[in-house]
Design an enzyme around this catalytic site. Structure first.
Site, PDB file in Angstrom:
ATOM      1  N   SER A 125     -32.561  39.675  20.882  1.00 42.33           N
ATOM      2  CA  SER A 125     -33.084  40.965  20.431  1.00 42.33           C
ATOM      3  C   SER A 125     -33.718  41.664  21.620  1.00 42.33           C
ATOM      4  CB  SER A 125     -34.143  40.734  19.344  1.00 42.33           C
ATOM      5  OG  SER A 125     -34.905  41.897  19.098  1.00 42.33           O
TER       6      SER A 125
ATOM      7  N   TYR B 260     -42.122  36.610  15.833  1.00 38.11           N
ATOM      8  CA  TYR B 260     -40.716  36.919  16.130  1.00 38.11           C
ATOM      9  C   TYR B 260     -40.515  37.150  17.624  1.00 38.11           C
ATOM     10  CZ  TYR B 260     -36.162  39.209  15.807  1.00 38.11           C
ATOM     11  OH  TYR B 260     -34.834  39.548  15.960  1.00 38.11           O
TER      12      TYR B 260
END
Length: 292
Positions: A141, A154
């Protein structure tokens, strides 16, 4: 070696997290291109859905070592112990300020986003080494190289995944196994639904210093109104994944969406304090005056 260099019966790709979003979109894309897709999902209902769509589908929970082992054994028994690629896509994003994330919650985030990836990858590497080729593709990501507030668990898991992947790529430098990182930006998937459930499940919102922020996050997640600048559809990621599989010499990293590219450049050239200010401007736009 490209997947297109192989005879059709050996063009195989195992994909984790195929119930929706990037995993599902990529499974469809690869199947259209004649690749034997070995689709997996964590829940039995999603496995049945995938089978109803014509996929070879298997139950695979990245949090469960026995589930990983069992799924891989089933798959390899049907492919004569051959596997060209593994796409480690399964994952989720745990919202919450760092001070509100417990050790158990952080561990749960890493179990799915890192430890399961490590375990599955380690189990397929001997297969790839024995056959003399292979490709490991990791879905990271833009939060694997920058960080956003209220997504600390995250951020940490994706930063760790990037480090693990970079190390693995170096260790396999002289072997015929390619290691590729895919870095999506904002992609329209069911992530907001999952984030809403994880926020309610793991964060004690009423006792938090950030309870006003969490109340606003819940409303936006529930309504699907958390802003995603320059968001694209999952197909944008699927196209890059296809290149990562079909290219004879794939890139080590693929950056997807204009936002991710801009952040990657900013990370390289801007002082940390300036980048922090830019990121906080985006967050202020999300939460108005509730940050103070």
């Amino acid at each position: 070696m490209s997947i297109l260099s192989l005879p059709p019966e050996k063009r195989t790709c195992l994909i984790t997290g195929c119930s929706s979003g990037i995993g599902y979109s990529t499974a469809i894309e690869l199947k259209k291109r004649g690749i034997r897709v070995l689709a997996t999902a964590r829940q039995a209902k999603d496995v049945e859905m995938l089978k109803s769509k014509g996929f070879e589908a298997y139950l695979l929970d990245m949090d469960d070592s026995q589930s990983i082992k069992s799924a891989l054994e089933q798959i390899l028994s049907l492919t004569q112990n051959q596997l060209f690629a593994v796409l480690n896509n399964a994952g989720f994003g745990q919202p919450g300020a760092i001070e509100d994330v417990s050790r158990e919650t952080m561990r749960a985030q890493f179990e799915t986003n890192l430890f399961g990836v490590l375990e599955l990858t380690n189990q397929v590497l001997p297969i790839m080494r024995l056959q003399g080729y292979g490709r490991i593709v990791q879905i990271s990501s833009f939060l694997g190289f920058v960080s956003a507030p209220f997504l600390g668990a995250y951020n940490a898991s994706k930063h760790a995944l990037e480090a693990l992947t970079d190390t693995l790529r170096l260790e396999l430098h002289y072997e015929p196994i390619d290691v590729v990182t895919i870095r999506p930006g904002a992609i329209r998937t069911r992530t907001q639904e999952t984030a809403y459930l994880k926020l309610k499940q793991h964060i004690h919102r009423d006792k938090s210093h950030y309870k006003k922020i969490y109340a606003l996050m819940e409303r936006k997640f529930l309504l699907g109104k958390m802003k995603m600048p320059l968001a694209q559809e999952p197909e944008a990621v699927s196209e890059k994944i296809w290149h990562a599989l079909s290219a004879k010499a794939p890139k080590t990293k693929y950056t997807i969406t204009h936002l991710t590219l801009l952040l990657a450049i900013a990370k390289r050239v801007l002082p940390s304090a300036v980048l922090d200010s830019i990121l906080m401007l985006a967050i202020k736009n999300q939460f108005k005056n509730n940050l103070k």
